[in-house]
Scaffold this active site. Structure first.
Site, PDB file in Angstrom:
ATOM      1  N   HIS A   1       0.871  -1.122   0.030  1.00  0.00           N
ATOM      2  CA  HIS A   1       0.015   0.087   0.056  1.00  0.00           C
ATOM      3  C   HIS A   1       0.866   1.089  -0.016  1.00  0.00           C
ATOM      4  O   HIS A   1       1.458   1.620   0.978  1.00  0.00           O
ATOM      5  CB  HIS A   1      -0.949   0.086   1.147  1.00  0.00           C
ATOM      6  CG  HIS A   1      -2.048   0.931   1.060  1.00  0.00           C
ATOM      7  ND1 HIS A   1      -2.156   2.077   0.314  1.00  0.00           N
ATOM      8  CD2 HIS A   1      -3.227   0.876   1.941  1.00  0.00           C
ATOM      9  CE1 HIS A   1      -3.257   2.647   0.258  1.00  0.00           C
ATOM     10  NE2 HIS A   1      -4.017   2.024   1.308  1.00  0.00           N
TER      11      HIS A   1
ATOM     12  N   HIS B   1      -2.747   6.943  -1.141  1.00  0.00           N
ATOM     13  CA  HIS B   1      -3.619   7.445   0.094  1.00  0.00           C
ATOM     14  C   HIS B   1      -2.879   8.442   1.119  1.00  0.00           C
ATOM     15  O   HIS B   1      -3.889   8.636   2.213  1.00  0.00           O
ATOM     16  CB  HIS B   1      -4.608   6.550   0.292  1.00  0.00           C
ATOM     17  CG  HIS B   1      -5.196   5.894  -0.851  1.00  0.00           C
ATOM     18  ND1 HIS B   1      -6.259   4.544  -0.493  1.00  0.00           N
ATOM     19  CD2 HIS B   1      -5.390   6.144  -2.177  1.00  0.00           C
ATOM     20  CE1 HIS B   1      -6.437   4.262  -1.723  1.00  0.00           C
ATOM     21  NE2 HIS B   1      -6.024   5.117  -2.640  1.00  0.00           N
TER      22      HIS B   1
ATOM     23  N   TYR C   1      -0.643   7.230   3.158  1.00  0.00           N
ATOM     24  CA  TYR C   1       0.058   6.486   3.957  1.00  0.00           C
ATOM     25  C   TYR C   1       1.566   6.183   4.095  1.00  0.00           C
ATOM     26  O   TYR C   1       2.304   7.053   3.096  1.00  0.00           O
ATOM     27  CB  TYR C   1      -0.506   5.084   4.193  1.00  0.00           C
ATOM     28  CG  TYR C   1      -1.941   5.221   4.503  1.00  0.00           C
ATOM     29  CD1 TYR C   1      -2.703   5.808   5.837  1.00  0.00           C
ATOM     30  CD2 TYR C   1      -2.928   4.817   3.562  1.00  0.00           C
ATOM     31  CE1 TYR C   1      -3.914   5.782   6.070  1.00  0.00           C
ATOM     32  CE2 TYR C   1      -4.353   4.758   3.802  1.00  0.00           C
ATOM     33  CZ  TYR C   1      -4.824   5.381   5.044  1.00  0.00           C
ATOM     34  OH  TYR C   1      -5.891   5.409   5.256  1.00  0.00           O
TER      35      TYR C   1
END
Length: 381
Positions: free
Chosen positions: A187, A190, A192
Site C-alpha cells: 500500500h 492515499h 500512508y
C-alpha cells in the site's frame, strides 16, 4: 477538451444499461497467476477482526466474492511493526500465530471457491494517532515527522528506523507466502507511510530519501526489492499508488508523464509485478495535454500489468461532493479497456453491497443488483 473534475463521460442509457462486458470476462495471467476475469475486489477497511485476527465471518465474506472476481485484494493488513496501526484492535494483522491461522482459513475458503487472493500490506505512518492500540507506546514514524498541513507529529524516521520498516514489510510478505496467499500488494497510496515518502508535503528530508522525485521514490523501490528478494521471482508483488490523498483530493505527486516515469521506473526496476493505480474517477485524463488516464499512462510507461479503479458501478464518487456523480453506464469502462488503458479493473463499494455484482452484470440480471448503501459498511454481507 478535458472534462471537468465532477463531470462523468457521456453515458449511453439508464443506470447500468446493457453494455457488452464480454471483454472484461476474459482470463488474464498476472505474473503467472491465472485469473478467471478482469475484475478485482478492491481493498476496503472493514475492522471485523478482533485482536487483529480474521475469523470465520471474514473468511466467509471473502469467499462469497471469490467466485465472481478474478482477484481479491484484502483490506489493509498491518505489517509487523509497532508503529503500523492506530485506533483499535479490529484491523487485521499479518503476524502472530492466531492471525496467520485466521488468514490461512481465509485463503483456503477463497481457493475452495475458485478465487485468487492477495493481502494489502499497510503501515499508516504519520496518519497514526499517538497513544492508540495495538502498541500505544510506539512512536509515530514518518519521513519528516510532519502531516501534510505542516503539523509536527511523532518522529522523522532514522536510517535505522527505515531499515526496520523495510524488514517489517518483508516479514509480512514472507508470512503471506507461507499461509498460501497468491501474492501481495504494497500500500503505497492515499497518504500512508510509503506514499508519505513520495509526497513533498510530507517528505522534507535532505538525505538520500528526500529531495528529488527519484530520491523520494527510493523507499518504495527498496521495499519492493527487499520483498522480491524474499519471495522469489514467481510471487506477484503489486504496488498501489495514487495522486490523491485522504483529505487532499487534488494532491499531485507528478504533473507530467515524464515525472510519472521518474516515479514509477524505480518500482519497475526493483521487481514490481503490477501497478494498482488508485483514482477516484477512473475515466478522467491524468494530464492536461492528453486524454489518457493515469492507469493508461502507467501501463504505457512501464509495460506492467495495470489495475485501474475509481467509482465503478456506483452513482456517487468515492469521497466526493454531493454533486459528484459517476457514469451510469459501463460503456466508458469497456471503451477504455478496449483502448488498452488497463488490464484489470477494481471494484469497491459495488462489491461491498452485492458479492455477485460482476456475475449479474455479465448475465444481464441488472434488476437483481443490490445497489451500494452506506449502511453496508457497518456489516459483513
Amino acid at each position: 477538451m478535458t472534462p471537468s473534475p465532477t463531470a462523468p463521460p457521456a453515458d449511453h442509457g439508464a443506470p447500468l444499461a446493457r453494455t457488452d462486458v464480454t471483454p472484461l470476462f476474459t482470463p488474464f495471467s498476472l505474473a503467472g497467476i491465472e485469473l478467471a476475469n478482469r475484475f478485482v475486489m478492491a481493498p476496503m477497511t472493514r475492522e471485523f477482526s478482533p485482536g487483529g485476527v480474521p475469523g470465520e465471518d471474514v473468511a466467509a465474506y471473502y469467499a462469497r466474492r471469490a467466485a465472481h472476481v478474478g482477484l481479491i485484494v484484502t483490506e489493509g493488513t498491518l505489517v509487523d511493526h509497532p508503529s503500523a496501526g492506530s485506533g483499535g484492535d479490529r484491523v487485521p494483522h499479518l503476524y502472530g500465530d492466531d492471525a496467520l491461522a485466521g488468514w490461512r482459513r481465509v485463503v483456503d475458503a477463497v481457493h475452495t471457491a475458485g478465487g485468487r487472493i492477495v493481502p494489502q500490506l499497510w503501515h499508516l505512518g504519520a496518519t497514526r494517532e499517538a497513544g492508540t492500540p495495538p502498541y500505544p507506546d510506539a512512536p509515530v514514524l514518518s519521513p519528516s515527522g510532519l502531516r501534510a498541513d505542516g503539523t509536527v507529529v511523532g518522529e522523522a524516521a532514522t536510517t535505522a528506523d527505515i531499515d526496520a520498516l523495510i524488514s517489517a514489510f518483508v516479514r509480512a510478505a514472507a508470512a503471506a507466502r507461507e499461509v498460501g496467499f497468491d501474492g501481495v500488494e504494497l500500500h503505497g497510496a492515499h497518504g500512508y507511510l510509503l506514499d508519505q515518502f513520495f509526497w513533498p508535503l510530507t517528505n522534507r528530508r535532505t538525505d538520500g530519501y528526500g529531495g528529488s522525485l527519484a530520491q523520494r521514490a527510493r523507499l518504495g523501490a527498496e521495499v519492493v526489492a527487499a520483498v522480491r528478494a524474499e519471495v522469489g521471482p514467481d510471487f506477484p508483488v503489486i504496488y498501489r499508488y495514487s495522486q490523491w490523498k485522504g483529505g487532499y483530493f487534488d494532491a499531485s505527486l507528478v504533473e507530467t508523464a515524464d515525472e510519472l516515469a521518474t516515479l514509477l521506473t524505480p518500482l519497475v526496476d526493483a521487481g514490481a509485478s503490477a501497478l494498482h493505480v488508485s483514482t477516484r474517477r477512473y475515466w478522467l485524463p491524468a494530464f492536461a495535454d492528453s486524454p489518457r488516464t493515469l492507469a493508461g499512462w502507467t501501463k504505457h510507461l512501464t509495460g506492467l500489468p495495470t489495475i485501474a479503479i475509481g467509482s465503478v458501478g456506483v452513482q456517487k464518487i468515492f469521497w466526493g461532493a454531493e454533486a459528484d456523480v459517476a457514469p451510469t453506464s459501463l460503456e466508458p469502462l469497456v471503451d477504455l479497456f478496449d483502448r488498452g488503458e488497463f488490464d484489470l479493473i477494481a471494484l469497491g463499494r459495488a462489491l461491498l453491497s452485492d458479492p455477485a455484482w460482476t456475475t449479474k452484470v455479465r448475465d444481464g440480471r441488472l434488476a437483481e443488483i443490490r445497489p451500494y448503501a452506506k449502511e453496508d459498511e457497518t456489516r459483513l454481507t
